[in-house]
Design a protein around this motif. Structure first.
Motif, PDB file in Angstrom:
ATOM      1  N   PHE A 156       0.816  -1.209   0.000  1.00  0.00           N
ATOM      2  CA  PHE A 156       0.000   0.000   0.000  1.00  0.00           C
ATOM      3  C   PHE A 156       0.860   1.275   0.000  1.00  0.00           C
ATOM      4  CE2 PHE A 156       0.865  -1.063   4.373  1.00  0.00           C
ATOM      5  CZ  PHE A 156       1.150   0.152   4.972  1.00  0.00           C
ATOM      6  N   LEU A 157       2.164   1.142   0.236  1.00  0.00           N
ATOM      7  CA  LEU A 157       3.019   2.329   0.380  1.00  0.00           C
ATOM      8  C   LEU A 157       3.375   3.069  -0.910  1.00  0.00           C
ATOM      9  CD1 LEU A 157       5.480   1.365   3.254  1.00  0.00           C
ATOM     10  CD2 LEU A 157       3.584   2.996   3.316  1.00  0.00           C
ATOM     11  N   PRO A 158       3.648   2.411  -2.034  1.00  0.00           N
ATOM     12  CA  PRO A 158       4.075   3.172  -3.210  1.00  0.00           C
ATOM     13  C   PRO A 158       3.152   4.330  -3.623  1.00  0.00           C
ATOM     14  CG  PRO A 158       4.636   0.888  -3.530  1.00  0.00           C
ATOM     15  CD  PRO A 158       3.807   0.962  -2.265  1.00  0.00           C
ATOM     16  N   PRO A 159       1.827   4.149  -3.667  1.00  0.00           N
ATOM     17  CA  PRO A 159       1.018   5.316  -4.027  1.00  0.00           C
ATOM     18  C   PRO A 159       1.066   6.419  -2.967  1.00  0.00           C
ATOM     19  CG  PRO A 159      -0.397   3.420  -3.552  1.00  0.00           C
ATOM     20  CD  PRO A 159       1.019   2.928  -3.548  1.00  0.00           C
ATOM     21  N   ILE A 160       1.289   6.028  -1.717  1.00  0.00           N
ATOM     22  CA  ILE A 160       1.388   7.031  -0.651  1.00  0.00           C
ATOM     23  C   ILE A 160       2.678   7.812  -0.796  1.00  0.00           C
ATOM     24  CG2 ILE A 160       1.598   7.396   1.848  1.00  0.00           C
ATOM     25  CD1 ILE A 160      -0.230   4.886   2.185  1.00  0.00           C
ATOM     26  N   TYR A 161       3.809   7.124  -0.969  1.00  0.00           N
ATOM     27  CA  TYR A 161       5.050   7.893  -1.077  1.00  0.00           C
ATOM     28  C   TYR A 161       5.167   8.620  -2.403  1.00  0.00           C
ATOM     29  CZ  TYR A 161       7.604   3.562  -2.696  1.00  0.00           C
ATOM     30  OH  TYR A 161       8.046   2.439  -3.330  1.00  0.00           O
ATOM     31  N   ALA A 162       4.498   8.144  -3.449  1.00  0.00           N
ATOM     32  CA  ALA A 162       4.451   8.917  -4.694  1.00  0.00           C
ATOM     33  C   ALA A 162       3.645  10.205  -4.486  1.00  0.00           C
ATOM     34  CB  ALA A 162       3.848   8.084  -5.824  1.00  0.00           C
ATOM     35  N   THR A 163       2.556  10.096  -3.747  1.00  0.00           N
ATOM     36  CA  THR A 163       1.751  11.282  -3.428  1.00  0.00           C
ATOM     37  C   THR A 163       2.562  12.263  -2.588  1.00  0.00           C
ATOM     38  OG1 THR A 163      -0.277   9.974  -3.537  1.00  0.00           O
ATOM     39  CG2 THR A 163      -0.393  12.068  -2.313  1.00  0.00           C
ATOM     40  N   ILE A 164       3.333  11.734  -1.654  1.00  0.00           N
ATOM     41  CA  ILE A 164       4.196  12.600  -0.840  1.00  0.00           C
ATOM     42  C   ILE A 164       5.198  13.336  -1.728  1.00  0.00           C
ATOM     43  CG2 ILE A 164       6.072  12.553   0.868  1.00  0.00           C
ATOM     44  CD1 ILE A 164       4.358  10.479   2.400  1.00  0.00           C
ATOM     45  N   ASN A 165       5.745  12.664  -2.731  1.00  0.00           N
ATOM     46  CA  ASN A 165       6.634  13.342  -3.677  1.00  0.00           C
ATOM     47  C   ASN A 165       5.901  14.475  -4.392  1.00  0.00           C
ATOM     48  OD1 ASN A 165       9.294  12.386  -3.604  1.00  0.00           O
ATOM     49  ND2 ASN A 165       8.768  10.569  -4.783  1.00  0.00           N
ATOM     50  N   GLY A 166       4.683  14.211  -4.815  1.00  0.00           N
ATOM     51  CA  GLY A 166       3.890  15.247  -5.482  1.00  0.00           C
ATOM     52  C   GLY A 166       3.606  16.427  -4.573  1.00  0.00           C
ATOM     53  N   ILE A 167       3.256  16.136  -3.327  1.00  0.00           N
ATOM     54  CA  ILE A 167       3.005  17.211  -2.355  1.00  0.00           C
ATOM     55  C   ILE A 167       4.285  17.990  -2.100  1.00  0.00           C
ATOM     56  CG2 ILE A 167       2.374  17.701   0.046  1.00  0.00           C
ATOM     57  CD1 ILE A 167       0.468  15.216  -0.159  1.00  0.00           C
ATOM     58  N   THR A 168       5.410  17.295  -2.031  1.00  0.00           N
ATOM     59  CA  THR A 168       6.697  17.966  -1.845  1.00  0.00           C
ATOM     60  C   THR A 168       6.945  18.963  -2.971  1.00  0.00           C
ATOM     61  OG1 THR A 168       7.603  16.057  -0.678  1.00  0.00           O
ATOM     62  CG2 THR A 168       9.194  17.628  -1.585  1.00  0.00           C
ATOM     63  N   ALA A 169       6.671  18.560  -4.197  1.00  0.00           N
ATOM     64  CA  ALA A 169       6.860  19.463  -5.342  1.00  0.00           C
ATOM     65  C   ALA A 169       6.006  20.720  -5.186  1.00  0.00           C
ATOM     66  CB  ALA A 169       6.527  18.744  -6.652  1.00  0.00           C
ATOM     67  N   VAL A 170       4.756  20.541  -4.792  1.00  0.00           N
ATOM     68  CA  VAL A 170       3.855  21.683  -4.607  1.00  0.00           C
ATOM     69  C   VAL A 170       4.357  22.583  -3.480  1.00  0.00           C
ATOM     70  CG1 VAL A 170       1.503  22.348  -3.915  1.00  0.00           C
ATOM     71  CG2 VAL A 170       1.851  20.481  -5.563  1.00  0.00           C
ATOM     72  N   VAL A 171       4.800  21.985  -2.387  1.00  0.00           N
ATOM     73  CA  VAL A 171       5.318  22.749  -1.243  1.00  0.00           C
ATOM     74  C   VAL A 171       6.565  23.538  -1.646  1.00  0.00           C
ATOM     75  CG1 VAL A 171       6.372  22.523   1.061  1.00  0.00           C
ATOM     76  CG2 VAL A 171       4.273  21.274   0.521  1.00  0.00           C
ATOM     77  N   LEU A 172       7.453  22.925  -2.422  1.00  0.00           N
ATOM     78  CA  LEU A 172       8.665  23.624  -2.872  1.00  0.00           C
ATOM     79  C   LEU A 172       8.313  24.851  -3.714  1.00  0.00           C
ATOM     80  CD1 LEU A 172      10.931  20.594  -3.817  1.00  0.00           C
ATOM     81  CD2 LEU A 172      11.263  22.182  -1.899  1.00  0.00           C
ATOM     82  N   VAL A 173       7.381  24.691  -4.642  1.00  0.00           N
ATOM     83  CA  VAL A 173       6.963  25.822  -5.479  1.00  0.00           C
ATOM     84  C   VAL A 173       6.322  26.903  -4.614  1.00  0.00           C
ATOM     85  CG1 VAL A 173       5.400  26.530  -7.343  1.00  0.00           C
ATOM     86  CG2 VAL A 173       6.787  24.444  -7.585  1.00  0.00           C
ATOM     87  N   ALA A 174       5.471  26.491  -3.685  1.00  0.00           N
ATOM     88  CA  ALA A 174       4.823  27.462  -2.789  1.00  0.00           C
ATOM     89  C   ALA A 174       5.863  28.202  -1.941  1.00  0.00           C
ATOM     90  CB  ALA A 174       3.805  26.755  -1.890  1.00  0.00           C
ATOM     91  N   ALA A 175       6.893  27.496  -1.511  1.00  0.00           N
ATOM     92  CA  ALA A 175       7.957  28.122  -0.705  1.00  0.00           C
ATOM     93  C   ALA A 175       8.718  29.165  -1.509  1.00  0.00           C
ATOM     94  CB  ALA A 175       8.916  27.053  -0.177  1.00  0.00           C
ATOM     95  N   VAL A 176       8.993  28.884  -2.775  1.00  0.00           N
ATOM     96  CA  VAL A 176       9.683  29.855  -3.627  1.00  0.00           C
ATOM     97  C   VAL A 176       8.790  31.074  -3.861  1.00  0.00           C
ATOM     98  CG1 VAL A 176      10.567  30.255  -5.971  1.00  0.00           C
ATOM     99  CG2 VAL A 176      11.236  28.207  -4.704  1.00  0.00           C
ATOM    100  N   ILE A 177       7.526  30.832  -4.098  1.00  0.00           N
ATOM    101  CA  ILE A 177       6.592  31.953  -4.273  1.00  0.00           C
ATOM    102  C   ILE A 177       6.539  32.793  -3.010  1.00  0.00           C
ATOM    103  CG2 ILE A 177       4.139  32.543  -4.570  1.00  0.00           C
ATOM    104  CD1 ILE A 177       3.996  30.045  -6.483  1.00  0.00           C
ATOM    105  N   ALA A 178       6.500  32.129  -1.858  1.00  0.00           N
ATOM    106  CA  ALA A 178       6.437  32.855  -0.577  1.00  0.00           C
ATOM    107  C   ALA A 178       7.654  33.760  -0.400  1.00  0.00           C
ATOM    108  CB  ALA A 178       6.319  31.875   0.589  1.00  0.00           C
ATOM    109  N   ILE A 179       8.847  33.244  -0.650  1.00  0.00           N
ATOM    110  CA  ILE A 179      10.048  34.061  -0.433  1.00  0.00           C
ATOM    111  C   ILE A 179      10.144  35.176  -1.451  1.00  0.00           C
ATOM    112  CG2 ILE A 179      11.769  32.739  -1.747  1.00  0.00           C
ATOM    113  CD1 ILE A 179      12.203  34.251   1.780  1.00  0.00           C
ATOM    114  N   LYS A 180       9.698  34.926  -2.681  1.00  0.00           N
ATOM    115  CA  LYS A 180       9.714  35.983  -3.703  1.00  0.00           C
ATOM    116  C   LYS A 180       8.739  37.099  -3.353  1.00  0.00           C
ATOM    117  CE  LYS A 180      11.420  33.311  -7.592  1.00  0.00           C
ATOM    118  NZ  LYS A 180      12.564  34.018  -8.094  1.00  0.00           N
ATOM    119  N   ASN A 181       7.729  36.770  -2.558  1.00  0.00           N
ATOM    120  CA  ASN A 181       6.768  37.772  -2.101  1.00  0.00           C
ATOM    121  C   ASN A 181       7.120  38.330  -0.723  1.00  0.00           C
ATOM    122  OD1 ASN A 181       5.053  37.804  -4.386  1.00  0.00           O
ATOM    123  ND2 ASN A 181       4.129  35.884  -3.728  1.00  0.00           N
ATOM    124  N   GLY A 182       8.325  38.023  -0.254  1.00  0.00           N
ATOM    125  CA  GLY A 182       8.794  38.584   1.010  1.00  0.00           C
ATOM    126  C   GLY A 182       8.205  37.944   2.254  1.00  0.00           C
TER     127      GLY A 182
END
Length: 180
Positions: free
Chosen positions: A45-71
């Motif tokens: 049952f783990l592969p779809p969960i850790y693949a989803t975690i990878n996807g969420i990580t990607a979204v979080v990374l983009v959101a973090a860059v947007i946050a810092i660019k907006n101060g």
């Protein structure tokens, strides 16, 4: 302790951790619990969960860059801490799965096989390379050396994002071949 001394102290640990993690993962990847008499059902049952975690990580990374660019530094800091926690949870689940299940062989043929292995191999190599980059970048931020943090982060971000996104792609490409 002065910030430079703090960085110097942590640099040794970062180098050690950056070597130990891939070595331990490689060892554990080939180690099966059943080989030492521990009978446990494959954690299939783990592969779809850790693949989803990878996807969420990607979204979080983009959101973090947007946050810092907006101060919004506080939001950026929290998001980056979340990204690291997500990556660690991915790693734990990934190792747990591979300690309980046989590796799945990719069954695609022709050009897609080359595409899959290119993505997989680049994903693996860059996932190892990103470990020290993330840690050096994080320590630079903690020690308030934002210029060097920014320089390292400009290299770290695209590699980490690539690793997170290709983790999802690898899962999607191999998932039809999983046996349940």
């Amino acid at each position: 302790m002065e910030n430079s001394a703090l960085e110097t102290k942590y640099n040794k640990y970062i180098v050690a951790v950056s070597i130990v993690i891939p070595v331990v993962v490689a060892i554990l990847f080939s180690f099966k619990l059943k080989d030492i008499g521990i009978q446990v059902e494959p954690l299939s049952f783990l592969p779809p969960i850790y693949a989803t975690i990878n996807g969420i990580t990607a979204v979080v990374l983009v959101a973090a860059v947007i946050a810092i660019k907006n101060g919004k530094r506080a939001i950026h800091e929290r998001l980056m801490t979340i990204a690291i926690a997500l990556s660690l949870s991915f790693l734990v689940m990934y190792v747990a799965y591979h300690m309980t299940a046989e590796s799945t062989k990719f069954g695609g043929e022709g050009a897609i096989r080359f595409v899959y292995f290119f993505i997989l191999i680049s994903h693996i190599f860059l996932s190892v390379a990103v470990i020290p980059l993330v840690l050096f970048s994080y320590v630079r931020a903690l020690s308030k050396h934002f210029d060097s943090h920014r320089r390292i982060a400009k290299i770290t971000f695209p590699i980490w994002l690539y690793v997170a996104v290709t983790g999802v792609i690898v899962y999607l490409m191999i998932s039809p071949y999983y046996t349940h």
